[in-house]
Design an enzyme around this catalytic site. Sequence first.
Site, PDB file in Angstrom:
ATOM      1  N   LYS A  96       0.871  -1.170   0.000  1.00 14.75           N
ATOM      2  CA  LYS A  96       0.000   0.000   0.000  1.00 14.75           C
ATOM      3  C   LYS A  96       0.910   1.222   0.000  1.00 14.75           C
ATOM      4  O   LYS A  96       1.659   1.454   0.946  1.00 14.75           O
ATOM      5  CB  LYS A  96      -0.902   0.008   1.228  1.00 14.75           C
ATOM      6  CG  LYS A  96      -1.722   1.290   1.358  1.00 14.75           C
ATOM      7  CD  LYS A  96      -2.486   1.318   2.673  1.00 14.75           C
ATOM      8  CE  LYS A  96      -3.087   2.693   2.923  1.00 14.75           C
ATOM      9  NZ  LYS A  96      -3.766   2.782   4.233  1.00 14.75           N
ATOM     10  N   ALA A 183      -9.538   4.894   5.117  1.00 15.27           N
ATOM     11  CA  ALA A 183      -9.349   6.052   5.995  1.00 15.27           C
ATOM     12  C   ALA A 183     -10.650   6.771   6.317  1.00 15.27           C
ATOM     13  O   ALA A 183     -11.461   7.059   5.436  1.00 15.27           O
ATOM     14  CB  ALA A 183      -8.352   7.060   5.412  1.00 15.27           C
ATOM     15  N   GLY A 184     -10.839   7.052   7.613  1.00 10.92           N
ATOM     16  CA  GLY A 184     -11.953   7.873   8.063  1.00 10.92           C
ATOM     17  C   GLY A 184     -13.213   7.133   8.443  1.00 10.92           C
ATOM     18  O   GLY A 184     -14.149   7.738   8.972  1.00 10.92           O
ATOM     19  N   ASN A 205      -8.911   0.630  10.409  1.00 10.25           N
ATOM     20  CA  ASN A 205      -8.089   0.252  11.552  1.00 10.25           C
ATOM     21  C   ASN A 205      -8.649   0.875  12.827  1.00 10.25           C
ATOM     22  O   ASN A 205      -9.178   0.189  13.698  1.00 10.25           O
ATOM     23  CB  ASN A 205      -6.643   0.680  11.319  1.00 10.25           C
ATOM     24  CG  ASN A 205      -5.690   0.197  12.396  1.00 10.25           C
ATOM     25  OD1 ASN A 205      -4.484   0.205  12.223  1.00 10.25           O
ATOM     26  ND2 ASN A 205      -6.175  -0.261  13.537  1.00 10.25           N
ATOM     27  N   THR A 206      -8.561   2.199  12.933  1.00  8.72           N
ATOM     28  CA  THR A 206      -8.925   2.876  14.172  1.00  8.72           C
ATOM     29  C   THR A 206     -10.369   2.620  14.581  1.00  8.72           C
ATOM     30  O   THR A 206     -10.675   2.541  15.778  1.00  8.72           O
ATOM     31  CB  THR A 206      -8.690   4.395  14.031  1.00  8.72           C
ATOM     32  OG1 THR A 206      -7.350   4.615  13.587  1.00  8.72           O
ATOM     33  CG2 THR A 206      -8.884   5.105  15.354  1.00  8.72           C
TER      34      THR A 206
END
Length: 256
Positions: A96, A183-184, A205-206
């Site tokens: 990535k 992302a996000g 992930n988060t």
Amino acid sequence: MLNIGKYTFQSRLLLGTGKYPNYDVQKQAVDVSETEILTFAVRRMNIYDPEQPNFLEKIDQKKYRFLPNTAGAKNAEEAVRIAKLADASGLCDMIKVEVIGCDRTLLPDPVETIKATEILLAEGFTVLPYTSDDVVLARKLEELGAHAIMPGASPIGSGQGIINPLNLQFIIEQANVPVIVDAGIGSASDAAYAMELGADGVLLNTAVSGADDPVKMAEAMKLAVHAGRLGFEAGRIAKKDYAVASSPKEGVSVSE
């Protein structure tokens, strides 16, 4: 089936491996997610030091394809160097590409991303560039030969969800390679929405590692991605300005 380059996957959920409370919770979340692709920042991995803790020791490596990322790179040269380090470790030839151009927003540098993608493709890598939701940039990366495009839904780790669905839809409609929203993402509904727009997969992930219960959230994300994909394939009804009776009018007796 999700096809990325020469690889084929059943799951459309790609899961990050950072920021978990501990390796045991991480392993449980990974297991319940049923992901087949795990991503991690090469710079944060102790891949050469057996004395250092390593999440790879906790999982069955034969079950997963690894997607190292070049997080921390500020230019194409750094990204290429990190990618080659990951390749030398024998983890995987998928990479990535992540080249950050703004420390405040963590948005990618489009020029350096294109450079890194071009170099790594020439080196024989399976390349998945992380990009903004720029429709033209996504097309140019595909034209270079990128094996998938990974537009962000919103800034990394922000949990804001999809802030520009129109641009994501434009990217998805024009792409001839998988589009993986990255992302996000903050909630299961965000993941489902991305898939309903037609995305081929979601990387997060988060949203899992930072949840109050990462294991439950991992399962929620798995189900959301699956439901969103089914919804997209089924085809939603058109929106209408006025109410439309859901029961047929023909053949209904009218009492006097």
